[in-house]
Design a protein around this motif. Structure first.
Motif, PDB file in Angstrom:
ATOM      1  N   ALA A 137      -8.541  -4.736  13.898  1.00 46.63           N
ATOM      2  CA  ALA A 137      -7.274  -4.964  14.590  1.00 46.63           C
ATOM      3  C   ALA A 137      -7.406  -6.088  15.612  1.00 46.63           C
ATOM      4  O   ALA A 137      -6.538  -6.967  15.696  1.00 46.63           O
ATOM      5  CB  ALA A 137      -6.798  -3.681  15.262  1.00 46.63           C
ATOM      6  N   GLU A 138      -8.488  -6.085  16.376  1.00 46.09           N
ATOM      7  CA  GLU A 138      -8.696  -7.130  17.380  1.00 46.09           C
ATOM      8  C   GLU A 138      -8.810  -8.504  16.736  1.00 46.09           C
ATOM      9  O   GLU A 138      -8.225  -9.475  17.223  1.00 46.09           O
ATOM     10  CB  GLU A 138      -9.945  -6.831  18.211  1.00 46.09           C
ATOM     11  N   CYS A 139      -9.550  -8.588  15.633  1.00 44.29           N
ATOM     12  CA  CYS A 139      -9.715  -9.871  14.935  1.00 44.29           C
ATOM     13  C   CYS A 139      -8.382 -10.360  14.366  1.00 44.29           C
ATOM     14  O   CYS A 139      -8.031 -11.542  14.500  1.00 44.29           O
ATOM     15  CB  CYS A 139     -10.738  -9.739  13.813  1.00 44.29           C
ATOM     16  N   MET A 140      -7.640  -9.450  13.749  1.00 46.26           N
ATOM     17  CA  MET A 140      -6.365  -9.828  13.150  1.00 46.26           C
ATOM     18  C   MET A 140      -5.360 -10.238  14.230  1.00 46.26           C
ATOM     19  O   MET A 140      -4.661 -11.247  14.088  1.00 46.26           O
ATOM     20  CB  MET A 140      -5.806  -8.680  12.313  1.00 46.26           C
ATOM     21  N   GLU A 141      -5.307  -9.491  15.320  1.00 51.33           N
ATOM     22  CA  GLU A 141      -4.388  -9.826  16.411  1.00 51.33           C
ATOM     23  C   GLU A 141      -4.720 -11.177  17.027  1.00 51.33           C
ATOM     24  O   GLU A 141      -3.819 -11.958  17.349  1.00 51.33           O
ATOM     25  CB  GLU A 141      -4.413  -8.733  17.478  1.00 51.33           C
ATOM     26  N   GLN A 142      -5.997 -11.486  17.172  1.00 51.19           N
ATOM     27  CA  GLN A 142      -6.386 -12.785  17.729  1.00 51.19           C
ATOM     28  C   GLN A 142      -5.956 -13.920  16.804  1.00 51.19           C
ATOM     29  O   GLN A 142      -5.454 -14.944  17.263  1.00 51.19           O
ATOM     30  CB  GLN A 142      -7.892 -12.842  17.996  1.00 51.19           C
ATOM     31  N   LEU A 143      -6.146 -13.728  15.517  1.00 51.85           N
ATOM     32  CA  LEU A 143      -5.718 -14.744  14.558  1.00 51.85           C
ATOM     33  C   LEU A 143      -4.196 -14.920  14.613  1.00 51.85           C
ATOM     34  O   LEU A 143      -3.693 -16.052  14.604  1.00 51.85           O
ATOM     35  CB  LEU A 143      -6.169 -14.351  13.147  1.00 51.85           C
ATOM     36  N   GLU A 144      -3.460 -13.818  14.712  1.00 52.34           N
ATOM     37  CA  GLU A 144      -2.003 -13.903  14.837  1.00 52.34           C
ATOM     38  C   GLU A 144      -1.617 -14.683  16.092  1.00 52.34           C
ATOM     39  O   GLU A 144      -0.719 -15.538  16.043  1.00 52.34           O
ATOM     40  CB  GLU A 144      -1.389 -12.504  14.888  1.00 52.34           C
ATOM     41  N   ARG A 145      -2.287 -14.401  17.202  1.00 53.31           N
ATOM     42  CA  ARG A 145      -2.006 -15.130  18.452  1.00 53.31           C
ATOM     43  C   ARG A 145      -2.180 -16.638  18.259  1.00 53.31           C
ATOM     44  O   ARG A 145      -1.355 -17.427  18.714  1.00 53.31           O
ATOM     45  CB  ARG A 145      -2.936 -14.658  19.565  1.00 53.31           C
ATOM     46  N   GLU A 146      -3.273 -17.014  17.610  1.00 63.24           N
ATOM     47  CA  GLU A 146      -3.568 -18.434  17.403  1.00 63.24           C
ATOM     48  C   GLU A 146      -2.519 -19.096  16.512  1.00 63.24           C
ATOM     49  O   GLU A 146      -2.063 -20.203  16.798  1.00 63.24           O
ATOM     50  CB  GLU A 146      -4.963 -18.591  16.799  1.00 63.24           C
ATOM     51  N   ILE A 147      -2.144 -18.425  15.441  1.00 64.26           N
ATOM     52  CA  ILE A 147      -1.145 -18.976  14.521  1.00 64.26           C
ATOM     53  C   ILE A 147       0.198 -19.113  15.232  1.00 64.26           C
ATOM     54  O   ILE A 147       0.853 -20.155  15.149  1.00 64.26           O
ATOM     55  CB  ILE A 147      -1.022 -18.096  13.254  1.00 64.26           C
ATOM     56  N   LEU A 148       0.595 -18.067  15.933  1.00 63.89           N
ATOM     57  CA  LEU A 148       1.875 -18.103  16.635  1.00 63.89           C
ATOM     58  C   LEU A 148       1.874 -19.160  17.742  1.00 63.89           C
ATOM     59  O   LEU A 148       2.867 -19.859  17.937  1.00 63.89           O
ATOM     60  CB  LEU A 148       2.233 -16.722  17.175  1.00 63.89           C
ATOM     61  N   SER A 150       0.341 -21.934  17.649  1.00 64.47           N
ATOM     62  CA  SER A 150       0.513 -23.227  16.983  1.00 64.47           C
ATOM     63  C   SER A 150       1.988 -23.499  16.673  1.00 64.47           C
ATOM     64  O   SER A 150       2.384 -24.640  16.464  1.00 64.47           O
ATOM     65  CB  SER A 150      -0.323 -23.294  15.702  1.00 64.47           C
ATOM     66  N   LEU A 151       2.789 -22.444  16.657  1.00 64.93           N
ATOM     67  CA  LEU A 151       4.220 -22.556  16.415  1.00 64.93           C
ATOM     68  C   LEU A 151       5.028 -22.552  17.708  1.00 64.93           C
ATOM     69  O   LEU A 151       6.252 -22.557  17.695  1.00 64.93           O
ATOM     70  CB  LEU A 151       4.696 -21.388  15.537  1.00 64.93           C
ATOM     71  N   GLY A 152       4.309 -22.489  18.846  1.00 65.52           N
ATOM     72  CA  GLY A 152       4.988 -22.455  20.145  1.00 65.52           C
ATOM     73  C   GLY A 152       5.549 -21.091  20.498  1.00 65.52           C
ATOM     74  O   GLY A 152       6.471 -20.986  21.304  1.00 65.52           O
ATOM     75  N   ILE A 153       4.968 -20.038  19.926  1.00 72.29           N
ATOM     76  CA  ILE A 153       5.439 -18.671  20.150  1.00 72.29           C
ATOM     77  C   ILE A 153       4.421 -17.927  20.997  1.00 72.29           C
ATOM     78  O   ILE A 153       3.222 -17.952  20.720  1.00 72.29           O
ATOM     79  CB  ILE A 153       5.692 -17.940  18.813  1.00 72.29           C
ATOM     80  N   ALA A 154       4.913 -17.244  22.015  1.00 69.10           N
ATOM     81  CA  ALA A 154       4.044 -16.523  22.952  1.00 69.10           C
ATOM     82  C   ALA A 154       3.316 -15.371  22.284  1.00 69.10           C
ATOM     83  O   ALA A 154       3.727 -14.864  21.230  1.00 69.10           O
ATOM     84  CB  ALA A 154       4.886 -15.998  24.117  1.00 69.10           C
ATOM     85  N   ASP A 155       2.241 -14.949  22.916  1.00 71.19           N
ATOM     86  CA  ASP A 155       1.424 -13.818  22.465  1.00 71.19           C
ATOM     87  C   ASP A 155       2.311 -12.584  22.289  1.00 71.19           C
ATOM     88  O   ASP A 155       2.889 -12.084  23.253  1.00 71.19           O
ATOM     89  CB  ASP A 155       0.339 -13.553  23.503  1.00 71.19           C
ATOM     90  N   PRO A 156       2.413 -12.055  21.071  1.00 69.35           N
ATOM     91  CA  PRO A 156       3.281 -10.912  20.839  1.00 69.35           C
ATOM     92  C   PRO A 156       2.698  -9.596  21.354  1.00 69.35           C
ATOM     93  O   PRO A 156       3.392  -8.588  21.390  1.00 69.35           O
ATOM     94  CB  PRO A 156       3.418 -10.866  19.306  1.00 69.35           C
ATOM     95  N   TYR A 157       1.441  -9.618  21.723  1.00 73.92           N
ATOM     96  CA  TYR A 157       0.761  -8.394  22.155  1.00 73.92           C
ATOM     97  C   TYR A 157       0.725  -8.219  23.652  1.00 73.92           C
ATOM     98  O   TYR A 157       0.221  -7.202  24.141  1.00 73.92           O
ATOM     99  CB  TYR A 157      -0.650  -8.330  21.548  1.00 73.92           C
ATOM    100  N   THR A 158       1.237  -9.175  24.421  1.00 82.37           N
ATOM    101  CA  THR A 158       1.304  -8.993  25.864  1.00 82.37           C
ATOM    102  C   THR A 158       2.651  -8.414  26.241  1.00 82.37           C
ATOM    103  O   THR A 158       3.665  -8.711  25.620  1.00 82.37           O
ATOM    104  CB  THR A 158       1.111 -10.328  26.633  1.00 82.37           C
ATOM    105  N   GLU A 159       2.630  -7.570  27.226  1.00 80.00           N
ATOM    106  CA  GLU A 159       3.881  -6.985  27.706  1.00 80.00           C
ATOM    107  C   GLU A 159       4.291  -7.714  28.976  1.00 80.00           C
ATOM    108  O   GLU A 159       3.490  -7.946  29.855  1.00 80.00           O
ATOM    109  CB  GLU A 159       3.689  -5.496  27.995  1.00 80.00           C
ATOM    110  N   ASP A 160       5.582  -8.079  29.009  1.00 81.55           N
ATOM    111  CA  ASP A 160       6.097  -8.773  30.197  1.00 81.55           C
ATOM    112  C   ASP A 160       6.439  -7.791  31.286  1.00 81.55           C
ATOM    113  O   ASP A 160       6.805  -6.695  31.100  1.00 81.55           O
ATOM    114  CB  ASP A 160       7.348  -9.585  29.820  1.00 81.55           C
TER     115      ASP A 160
END
Length: 160
Positions: A137-148, A150-160
């Motif tokens: 899960a940690e590896c997949m989430e990190q990869l998602e963060r990096e891909i997003l 690159s698209l100018g999209i904030a980390d989906p796993y952080t809570e505001d």
């Protein structure tokens, strides 16, 4: 990692009214970002569905009687192909529009950003990524963060 342009064929099918949903080009862009450097060619389909269809598919294929945000159906390689032959068929994604909309509101995320995240997440599942244990899960989430990112999209796993 593969270099050079990717040949990508993404079919988008809307099983719900399209008003307020991302355009097909957006889904294609998000898939391309998830696949960049990971695969040279791919064919996949994305279907955007309502709660009834999402629930039915989740119940039938996963034994869970509720609609979920995204389902990934990786294509199985047909038996009997010669060694080394690869088909570009990657699989199918099913995205449940009402669930995605509800989650975006509850999590106070931009709707398009949430669709982007779930499209990337589902595409990574088609490539074999998973989150069955904490390390995966940690590896997949990190990869998602990096891909997003690159698209100018904030980390989906952080809570505001």
């Amino acid at each position: 990692m593969t270099k050079g342009p990717i040949r990508l064929d993404v079919s988008i099918n809307y099983g719900v009214p399209r008003k307020g949903l991302p355009a097909a080009n957006s889904f294609r862009k998000w898939v391309a970002a998830a696949l960049e450097g990971r695969i040279r060619e791919a064919d996949l389909a994305i279907r955007v569905v309502d709660n009834k269809e999402g629930r039915s598919l989740n119940r039938h294929y996963r034994g869970r009687d509720y609609a979920t945000n995204v389902l990934s159906f990786p294509a199985d390689m047909p038996e009997g192909l010669p060694e080394g032959v690869r088909l570009p068929l990657l699989g199918d994604l099913v995205i449940c529009a009402p669930v995605v909309g509800r989650e975006a509101r509850e999590q106070k995320k931009a709707l398009n950003d949430h669709y982007a995240h779930l499209t990337v997440h589902g595409t990574l599942h088609l490539l074999g990524w998973d989150h069955e244990d904490e390390r995966e899960a940690e590896c997949m989430e990190q990869l998602e963060r990096e891909i997003l990112a690159s698209l100018g999209i904030a980390d989906p796993y952080t809570e505001d």
